[in-house]
Scaffold this active site. Structure first.
Site, PDB file in Angstrom:
ATOM      1  N   SER A 128      -5.239  -5.090  -3.391  1.00 14.58           N
ATOM      2  CA  SER A 128      -4.966  -5.722  -4.692  1.00 14.58           C
ATOM      3  C   SER A 128      -4.041  -6.919  -4.539  1.00 14.58           C
ATOM      4  O   SER A 128      -3.141  -6.925  -3.682  1.00 14.58           O
ATOM      5  CB  SER A 128      -4.298  -4.686  -5.591  1.00 14.58           C
ATOM      6  N   GLU A 130      -1.748  -7.405  -6.425  1.00 16.66           N
ATOM      7  CA  GLU A 130      -0.408  -6.878  -6.727  1.00 16.66           C
ATOM      8  C   GLU A 130       0.420  -6.733  -5.450  1.00 16.66           C
ATOM      9  O   GLU A 130       1.640  -6.634  -5.506  1.00 16.66           O
ATOM     10  CB  GLU A 130      -0.509  -5.523  -7.429  1.00 16.66           C
ATOM     11  N   TYR A 152       2.922   0.954  -7.754  1.00 18.28           N
ATOM     12  CA  TYR A 152       1.495   0.724  -7.524  1.00 18.28           C
ATOM     13  C   TYR A 152       1.294  -0.284  -6.388  1.00 18.28           C
ATOM     14  O   TYR A 152       0.513  -0.048  -5.457  1.00 18.28           O
ATOM     15  CB  TYR A 152       0.830   0.214  -8.810  1.00 18.28           C
TER      16      TYR A 152
END
Ligand code: GDD
Length: 339
Positions: A128, A130, A152
């Site tokens: 990701s 992220e 996460y």
């Protein structure tokens, strides 16, 4: 011989689009699903209801190595797409422990079972953007250092490292796609794009009168999930395993998404959007914009949807669902429930 693929997270947005895509190009598609989902297909299989006759679903849990091992010992797969995760960043701040357990151990169990039982199966890990978090450079590419800003994000960095380690240590075909935000009409209502488009539709139908959001200035590189699942498949068709950034190369603020979504129905977002501190995150990822030059050159891959088309398709789908009062109803994620 048909190629056989296993998808974890097959009931989610990406899993459903990927299953559809692989079936369309002649794959035999299997999915891992939780037993509770198998027992409640009406509610849990909304995104794959139209595919059920063509899929083979196996009960298993990412929290249970034996359940994964059992499935792998019964069937041989050519490709495995590991998409299942606790994928909502805000929730990972509320319960970092279960996010870490599911995301890190789940990935490790998948890799360990493949290593034990079928080393030739090609493995895709859903990395990701992220992972870039507090970005060190813009745009972000495969060499940009990671600086995750949430449990996460940290769990995804661990999954990325595990995947690379299995590739290097055991010579397995294991790759990570570093996918930037990708959306569509099947997006969960807790994510900001779907929250916006579903509320726009409710407002249009007189069923809501405001939209409460957190940080309107966050910038994201938003693509369409349908485009992104094609990239996952292409990554597993390469001669040698490698990791790729998948992104549109354009960034927009949450505010711009709102502006466009409300303008689709002839409304001005400023009259409806309210800031609610509840939706601010303890640490925010301010800016994401991806450089997918490597994927465009080597896979080769490029997105087909524009940002405007994505927003328009999502608003139209939510208007249609409001007009038919179809399920699942956005009302279950009303402001009172604070998704
Ligand atoms: N969800 C949500 N709800 N986000 C809001 C809200 C709100 O009410 N108001 C503002 N935002 C901002 C968030 O603070 C964030 O900056 C941005 O909108 C996008 O939030 P999400 O849609 O929840 O997605 P995300 O960027 O945190 O994560 C998604 O993309 C990642 C890839 O970059 C998820 O799909 C992740 O699983 C994925 O890895």
């Amino acid at each position: 011989m048909k190629k056989k693929a296993l998808i974890t997270g097959i009931t989610g947005q990406d899993g459903s689009y990927l299953a559809e895509y692989l079936l369309g190009i002649g794959y035999e598609v299997h999915g891992l699903v939780r037993r509770v989902a198998l027992e409640d297909p009406q509610r849990r299989f909304t995104r794959i209801a139209h595919l059920l006759g063509q899929l083979t679903l196996h009960p298993a849990s990412l929290e249970s190595y034996p359940s994964i091992f059992h499935v792998m010992s019964q069937h041989h797969f050519d490709e495995c797409y590991h998409l299942a995760a606790q994928s909502f960043v805000a929730e990972s701040f509320r319960d970092g422990f279960s996010t870490m357990n599911t995301n890190i151990n789940g990935t490790h169990y998948m890799l360990a079972a493949l290593r034990e039982l079928q080393r030739t199966c090609r493995f895709y890990f859903a990395g990701s953007s992220e992972m870039f978090g507090k970005v060190r450079e813009s745009p972000q590419n495969e060499t940009t250092p990671f600086h995750p800003r949430s449990p996460y994000g940290i769990s995804k960095v661990a999954g990325f490292d595990l995947t690379r380690n299995y590739r290097e240590a055991y010579n397995m075909f294991c790759v990570s796609g570093i996918l930037f935000n990708h959306e569509g009409p099947r997006r969960g209502y807790e994510f900001v794009t779907r929250k916006i488009t579903s509320t726009v539709a409710q407002i249009k139908f007189g069923r809501a009168n405001e939209l409460r959001l957190g940080n309107l200035d966050a910038k994201r590189d938003w693509g369409h999930a349908k485009d992104y699942v094609r990239a996952m498949h292409l990554m597993l068709q390469r001669d040698a395993p490698d990791d790729y950034v998948i992104a549109t190369g354009e960034t927009h603020t949450v505010r711009q998404f709102c502006e466009l979504a409300f303008s689709e129905v002839g409304l001005n977002y400023e009259e409806y959007v309210r800031i609610d501190e509840y939706y601010l995150r303890p640490a925010e990822v301010d800016l994401l914009i991806g450089d997918s030059t490597k994927a465009r050159r080597e896979l080769p891959w490029q997105p087909e949807y524009t940002f405007r088309e994505l927003v328009s398709e999502m608003v139209k789908a939510d208007l249609a669902s409001q007009s038919s009062r179809g399920l699942p109803s956005p009302e279950i994620f009303s402001q009172a429930n604070r998704p």
